[in-house]
Design an enzyme around this catalytic site. Structure first.
Site, PDB file in Angstrom:
ATOM      1  N   TYR A 158      51.206 -22.388  55.928  1.00  0.00           N
ATOM      2  CA  TYR A 158      51.032 -21.244  56.097  1.00  0.00           C
ATOM      3  C   TYR A 158      52.452 -21.304  56.887  1.00  0.00           C
ATOM      4  O   TYR A 158      53.230 -20.237  56.129  1.00  0.00           O
ATOM      5  CB  TYR A 158      50.882 -20.045  55.051  1.00  0.00           C
ATOM      6  CG  TYR A 158      50.886 -19.199  54.837  1.00  0.00           C
ATOM      7  CD1 TYR A 158      51.533 -19.645  53.035  1.00  0.00           C
ATOM      8  CD2 TYR A 158      51.545 -17.612  55.354  1.00  0.00           C
ATOM      9  CE1 TYR A 158      52.692 -18.701  52.693  1.00  0.00           C
ATOM     10  CE2 TYR A 158      52.418 -16.611  53.964  1.00  0.00           C
ATOM     11  CZ  TYR A 158      52.946 -16.931  53.224  1.00  0.00           C
ATOM     12  OH  TYR A 158      53.658 -15.469  52.548  1.00  0.00           O
ATOM     13  N   LYS A 165      55.283 -12.833  56.761  1.00  0.00           N
ATOM     14  CA  LYS A 165      54.783 -12.054  56.049  1.00  0.00           C
ATOM     15  C   LYS A 165      53.274 -10.299  57.118  1.00  0.00           C
ATOM     16  O   LYS A 165      53.638  -9.115  56.275  1.00  0.00           O
ATOM     17  CB  LYS A 165      53.507 -11.918  54.714  1.00  0.00           C
ATOM     18  CG  LYS A 165      53.977 -13.212  53.437  1.00  0.00           C
ATOM     19  CD  LYS A 165      54.488 -12.974  53.104  1.00  0.00           C
ATOM     20  CE  LYS A 165      55.140 -13.130  52.281  1.00  0.00           C
ATOM     21  NZ  LYS A 165      55.995 -12.784  51.134  1.00  0.00           N
ATOM     22  N   ILE A 194      49.064 -18.101  43.166  1.00  0.00           N
ATOM     23  CA  ILE A 194      49.823 -18.068  41.455  1.00  0.00           C
ATOM     24  C   ILE A 194      50.927 -19.719  42.120  1.00  0.00           C
ATOM     25  O   ILE A 194      51.370 -19.571  42.616  1.00  0.00           O
ATOM     26  CB  ILE A 194      50.222 -16.849  41.815  1.00  0.00           C
ATOM     27  CG1 ILE A 194      49.464 -16.167  40.991  1.00  0.00           C
ATOM     28  CG2 ILE A 194      50.600 -17.091  40.203  1.00  0.00           C
ATOM     29  CD1 ILE A 194      49.683 -14.812  41.320  1.00  0.00           C
ATOM     30  N   LEU A 197      57.085 -20.946  40.783  1.00  0.00           N
ATOM     31  CA  LEU A 197      58.124 -22.211  41.703  1.00  0.00           C
ATOM     32  C   LEU A 197      58.380 -21.994  43.313  1.00  0.00           C
ATOM     33  O   LEU A 197      58.083 -23.006  43.951  1.00  0.00           O
ATOM     34  CB  LEU A 197      59.542 -21.526  41.998  1.00  0.00           C
ATOM     35  CG  LEU A 197      59.295 -21.939  40.476  1.00  0.00           C
ATOM     36  CD1 LEU A 197      61.874 -21.400  40.078  1.00  0.00           C
ATOM     37  CD2 LEU A 197      60.661 -23.263  39.648  1.00  0.00           C
TER      38      LEU A 197
HETATM   39  P1  NAD Z   1      59.255 -17.303  42.895  1.00  0.00           P
HETATM   40  O1  NAD Z   1      59.718 -18.838  43.866  1.00  0.00           O
HETATM   41  O2  NAD Z   1      59.566 -16.997  41.002  1.00  0.00           O
HETATM   42  O3  NAD Z   1      59.864 -16.047  43.808  1.00  0.00           O
HETATM   43  C1  NAD Z   1      60.559 -16.798  44.991  1.00  0.00           C
HETATM   44  C2  NAD Z   1      61.767 -15.305  44.717  1.00  0.00           C
HETATM   45  O4  NAD Z   1      63.199 -15.591  46.584  1.00  0.00           O
HETATM   46  C3  NAD Z   1      62.609 -16.250  44.014  1.00  0.00           C
HETATM   47  O5  NAD Z   1      63.168 -15.385  42.915  1.00  0.00           O
HETATM   48  C4  NAD Z   1      63.812 -16.478  44.511  1.00  0.00           C
HETATM   49  O6  NAD Z   1      65.466 -16.574  44.050  1.00  0.00           O
HETATM   50  C5  NAD Z   1      63.873 -15.571  46.076  1.00  0.00           C
HETATM   51  N1  NAD Z   1      64.447 -15.862  46.702  1.00  0.00           N
HETATM   52  C6  NAD Z   1      64.654 -16.965  48.074  1.00  0.00           C
HETATM   53  N2  NAD Z   1      65.415 -16.373  48.881  1.00  0.00           N
HETATM   54  C7  NAD Z   1      66.095 -15.597  48.704  1.00  0.00           C
HETATM   55  C8  NAD Z   1      67.052 -14.941  49.394  1.00  0.00           C
HETATM   56  N3  NAD Z   1      68.056 -15.249  50.245  1.00  0.00           N
HETATM   57  N4  NAD Z   1      67.860 -14.070  48.633  1.00  0.00           N
HETATM   58  C9  NAD Z   1      67.450 -12.825  47.625  1.00  0.00           C
HETATM   59  N5  NAD Z   1      66.590 -14.089  46.120  1.00  0.00           N
HETATM   60  C10 NAD Z   1      65.710 -14.912  47.697  1.00  0.00           C
HETATM   61  O7  NAD Z   1      57.554 -16.987  43.896  1.00  0.00           O
HETATM   62  P2  NAD Z   1      56.221 -16.124  43.078  1.00  0.00           P
HETATM   63  O8  NAD Z   1      55.520 -16.404  43.774  1.00  0.00           O
HETATM   64  O9  NAD Z   1      56.928 -15.291  42.176  1.00  0.00           O
HETATM   65  O10 NAD Z   1      57.301 -15.273  45.338  1.00  0.00           O
HETATM   66  C11 NAD Z   1      57.537 -13.721  44.729  1.00  0.00           C
HETATM   67  C12 NAD Z   1      56.664 -13.062  45.871  1.00  0.00           C
HETATM   68  O11 NAD Z   1      55.592 -13.197  45.913  1.00  0.00           O
HETATM   69  C13 NAD Z   1      57.141 -13.474  47.167  1.00  0.00           C
HETATM   70  O12 NAD Z   1      57.318 -12.657  48.440  1.00  0.00           O
HETATM   71  C14 NAD Z   1      55.651 -14.571  47.886  1.00  0.00           C
HETATM   72  O13 NAD Z   1      55.647 -14.709  49.027  1.00  0.00           O
HETATM   73  C15 NAD Z   1      54.922 -13.873  47.574  1.00  0.00           C
HETATM   74  N6  NAD Z   1      53.248 -14.304  47.060  1.00  0.00           N
HETATM   75  C16 NAD Z   1      53.109 -15.301  46.411  1.00  0.00           C
HETATM   76  C17 NAD Z   1      52.002 -15.741  45.980  1.00  0.00           C
HETATM   77  C18 NAD Z   1      51.708 -16.745  45.308  1.00  0.00           C
HETATM   78  O14 NAD Z   1      51.007 -17.485  45.069  1.00  0.00           O
HETATM   79  N7  NAD Z   1      52.804 -17.274  44.338  1.00  0.00           N
HETATM   80  C19 NAD Z   1      51.145 -14.922  46.702  1.00  0.00           C
HETATM   81  C20 NAD Z   1      50.913 -14.021  46.767  1.00  0.00           C
HETATM   82  C21 NAD Z   1      52.372 -13.887  47.241  1.00  0.00           C
HETATM   83  O1  0WE Z   2      54.302 -16.720  49.910  1.00  0.00           O
HETATM   84  C1  0WE Z   2      54.278 -17.717  49.335  1.00  0.00           C
HETATM   85  C2  0WE Z   2      55.515 -18.995  49.025  1.00  0.00           C
HETATM   86  C3  0WE Z   2      56.404 -18.816  50.560  1.00  0.00           C
HETATM   87  C4  0WE Z   2      56.849 -19.815  50.368  1.00  0.00           C
HETATM   88  C5  0WE Z   2      57.650 -21.184  49.619  1.00  0.00           C
HETATM   89  C6  0WE Z   2      58.243 -22.456  49.948  1.00  0.00           C
HETATM   90  C7  0WE Z   2      58.216 -23.688  49.083  1.00  0.00           C
HETATM   91  C8  0WE Z   2      60.210 -23.783  49.242  1.00  0.00           C
HETATM   92  C9  0WE Z   2      58.322 -20.218  51.508  1.00  0.00           C
HETATM   93  N1  0WE Z   2      59.607 -20.637  51.473  1.00  0.00           N
HETATM   94  C10 0WE Z   2      59.751 -21.766  50.920  1.00  0.00           C
HETATM   95  N2  0WE Z   2      60.204 -22.546  50.761  1.00  0.00           N
HETATM   96  C11 0WE Z   2      60.933 -23.857  50.000  1.00  0.00           C
HETATM   97  O2  0WE Z   2      61.892 -24.382  50.249  1.00  0.00           O
HETATM   98  N3  0WE Z   2      52.875 -18.029  48.572  1.00  0.00           N
HETATM   99  C12 0WE Z   2      51.957 -17.056  49.278  1.00  0.00           C
HETATM  100  C13 0WE Z   2      53.218 -19.364  47.664  1.00  0.00           C
HETATM  101  C14 0WE Z   2      51.664 -20.761  49.098  1.00  0.00           C
HETATM  102  O3  0WE Z   2      52.753 -21.229  50.203  1.00  0.00           O
HETATM  103  C15 0WE Z   2      52.702 -21.936  50.629  1.00  0.00           C
HETATM  104  C16 0WE Z   2      50.973 -21.531  50.270  1.00  0.00           C
HETATM  105  C17 0WE Z   2      50.425 -20.934  49.563  1.00  0.00           C
HETATM  106  C18 0WE Z   2      49.690 -20.425  48.424  1.00  0.00           C
HETATM  107  C19 0WE Z   2      52.902 -22.230  51.775  1.00  0.00           C
HETATM  108  C20 0WE Z   2      51.999 -23.429  52.312  1.00  0.00           C
HETATM  109  C21 0WE Z   2      49.943 -23.040  51.956  1.00  0.00           C
HETATM  110  C22 0WE Z   2      50.171 -21.634  51.153  1.00  0.00           C
END
Ligand code: NAD
Ligand code: 0WE
Length: 267
Positions: A158, A165, A194, A197
Site C-alpha cells: 500500500y 491516507k 473491497i 476497479l
Molecule cells: P474505484 O476505482 O471504484 O473509485 C476510485 C475513484 O477515484 C474512481 O471513480 C476514479 O475515477 C476516481 N479518481 C481517480 N483519480 C481521479 C482524479 N484525478 N480526479 C477525479 N477522480 C479520480 O475504487 P473504490 O475502491 O471505490 O475507491 C474509492 C475510495 O475508497 C478511494 O479513496 C479508496 O482509497 C477508498 N477505499 C477503497 C477500499 C477498497 O478496498 N476498495 C478500501 C478502503 C478505502
Molecule cells: O485505496 C485503495 C486503492 C488505491 C489505489 C489503487 C490503484 C490501482 C490502479 C490507488 N491508486 C491506484 N492506481 C492504479 O493505477 N484501496 C484501499 C484498495 C487497495 O489498494 C491496495 C491495497 C488495497 C486494500 C494496494 C496495495 C495493497 C493493498
C-alpha cells in the site's frame, strides 16, 4: 420518508457499479437524497451519466481532482442548478501503479508521492474550499471521505498510499475544527478491502480478502452496501453530533491484535 429526504448530495468517485461511491449513492438515494455526480474526464462521462440516470439524476459535472480550475468550475456550475448543498462525498484515491508494489523505500519517487498526496488527500480540502459557499447556512451539512487502514498501520504494497491516507485523515480533523463553527461536519469512513476497479490488478488482493475474512471479528468481508449505509448515516441529521470521526466499516478487523483460530481450523 427516508432519513435524507430534502438533502442534496454531490458524489465524486463513481467509476462503476462496484465503486464504493456507487454503494453510497444507492443508500443515499434510498433514503431520499437528491444526487449529483462528478466524473474525472471525458472518457468517464458516459459511464457516470448512465449511473446518474439509475438514481434519477441528470446532474453530472466534470471534476478532475488534480485541477483547482476543474474543481471550482464544478461547484460554480452546481450552484447554478442548486441554491445550496448538504452533502459532499469524496471517494477518490490514486497513486501511479508502480508506487504500489514492493519496497516503499526503493520504489517511491518524489513525483509518485506528490501525485498520491495531491489526488488522494489535498483534493478533499480543495473540494471543501469550493463547496463551502454552497453549504453555509444549511441544516447539518457534512463532508465525507474514504480511507483505509494503511493510514495508521503498515500494509504490504500500500506504500505511499498509506502516507497519503494518513494525510487525508489528519485533514479530516483540521477541516472539522475549521468548519465546525459554520456548522459543517467532516467525517471519514475507513473501509475494509473491497474488490473495486481500484483494487483490480493489485497483486495478491484475493489473498488479502481471505486473510481479512479469516481474522475480522465478523469473519467475512464488507460490502459497498454496508459502507453506503454508514455513509448515509454520517451524512444525515441522525449524525448531527458527529464530526472529525474516522469510522471503521471493517467488520472489526482494525481492533484485532492477534486473530483466533482461522476458518480452516474451525471447520
Ligand atoms: P474505484 O476505482 O471504484 O473509485 C476510485 C475513484 O477515484 C474512481 O471513480 C476514479 O475515477 C476516481 N479518481 C481517480 N483519480 C481521479 C482524479 N484525478 N480526479 C477525479 N477522480 C479520480 O475504487 P473504490 O475502491 O471505490 O475507491 C474509492 C475510495 O475508497 C478511494 O479513496 C479508496 O482509497 C477508498 N477505499 C477503497 C477500499 C477498497 O478496498 N476498495 C478500501 C478502503 C478505502
Ligand atoms: O485505496 C485503495 C486503492 C488505491 C489505489 C489503487 C490503484 C490501482 C490502479 C490507488 N491508486 C491506484 N492506481 C492504479 O493505477 N484501496 C484501499 C484498495 C487497495 O489498494 C491496495 C491495497 C488495497 C486494500 C494496494 C496495495 C495493497 C493493498
Amino acid at each position: 420518508m427516508g432519513f435524507l429526504s430534502g438533502k442534496r448530495a454531490i458524489i465524486a468517485g463513481i467509476a462503476s457499479n462496484r465503486s464504493i461511491a456507487y454503494g453510497i449513492a444507492q443508500a443515499m438515494h434510498r433514503e431520499g437524497a437528491e444526487l449529483a455526480f462528478t466524473y474525472p474526464n471525458e472518457r468517464m462521462k458516459d459511464r457516470v451519466e448512465k449511473i446518474a440516470k439509475e438514481f434519477g439524476s441528470d446532474i453530472i459535472l466534470e471534476c478532475e481532482a488534480g485541477s483547482d480550475e476543474s474543481i471550482n468550475t464544478c461547484f460554480t456550475d452546481l450552484g447554478k442548478t442548486w441554491d445550496g448543498l448538504d452533502i459532499v462525498v469524496h471517494s477518490i484515491g490514486f497513486a501511479p501503479k508502480e508506487e504500489l508494489e514492493g519496497s516503499i523505500v526503493d520504489n517511491t519517487t518524489r513525483e509518485g508521492s506528490q501525485i498520491a498526496h495531491d489526488i488522494s488527500a489535498y483534493s478533499f480540502l480543495a473540494m471543501a474550499k469550493a463547496a463551502k459557499p454552497l453549504m453555509k447556512g444549511r441544516e447539518n451539512p457534512s463532508l465525507l471521505t474514504l480511507s483505509y487502514l494503511g493510514a495508521v498501520a503498515s500494509i504490504p504494497n500500500y506504500n505511499v498510499m498509506g502516507m497519503a491516507k494518513a494525510s487525508l485523515e489528519a485533514g479530516v480533523r483540521f477541516m472539522a475544527a475549521d468548519l465546525g463553527p459554520d456548522g459543517i461536519r467532516v467525517n471519514c469512513i475507513s473501509a475494509g478491502p473491497i474488490r473495486t476497479l481500484a483494487a483490480m490488478g493489485i497483486k495478491g488482493f484475493r489473498s488479502m480478502l481471505d486473510q481479512f475474512s479469516n481474522a475480522a471479528p465478523l469473519r467475512r468481508n464488507v460490502t459497498i452496501e454496508e459502507v453506503g449505509n454508514a455513509a448515509a448515516f454520517l451524512s444525515s441529521d441522525l449524525a448531527s453530533g458527529i464530526t472529525a470521526e474516522i469510522m471503521y466499516v471493517d467488520g472489526g478487523y482494525s481492533t484485532v491484535g492477534m486473530s483466533g483460530i482461522n476458518k480452516a481450523e474451525e471447520a
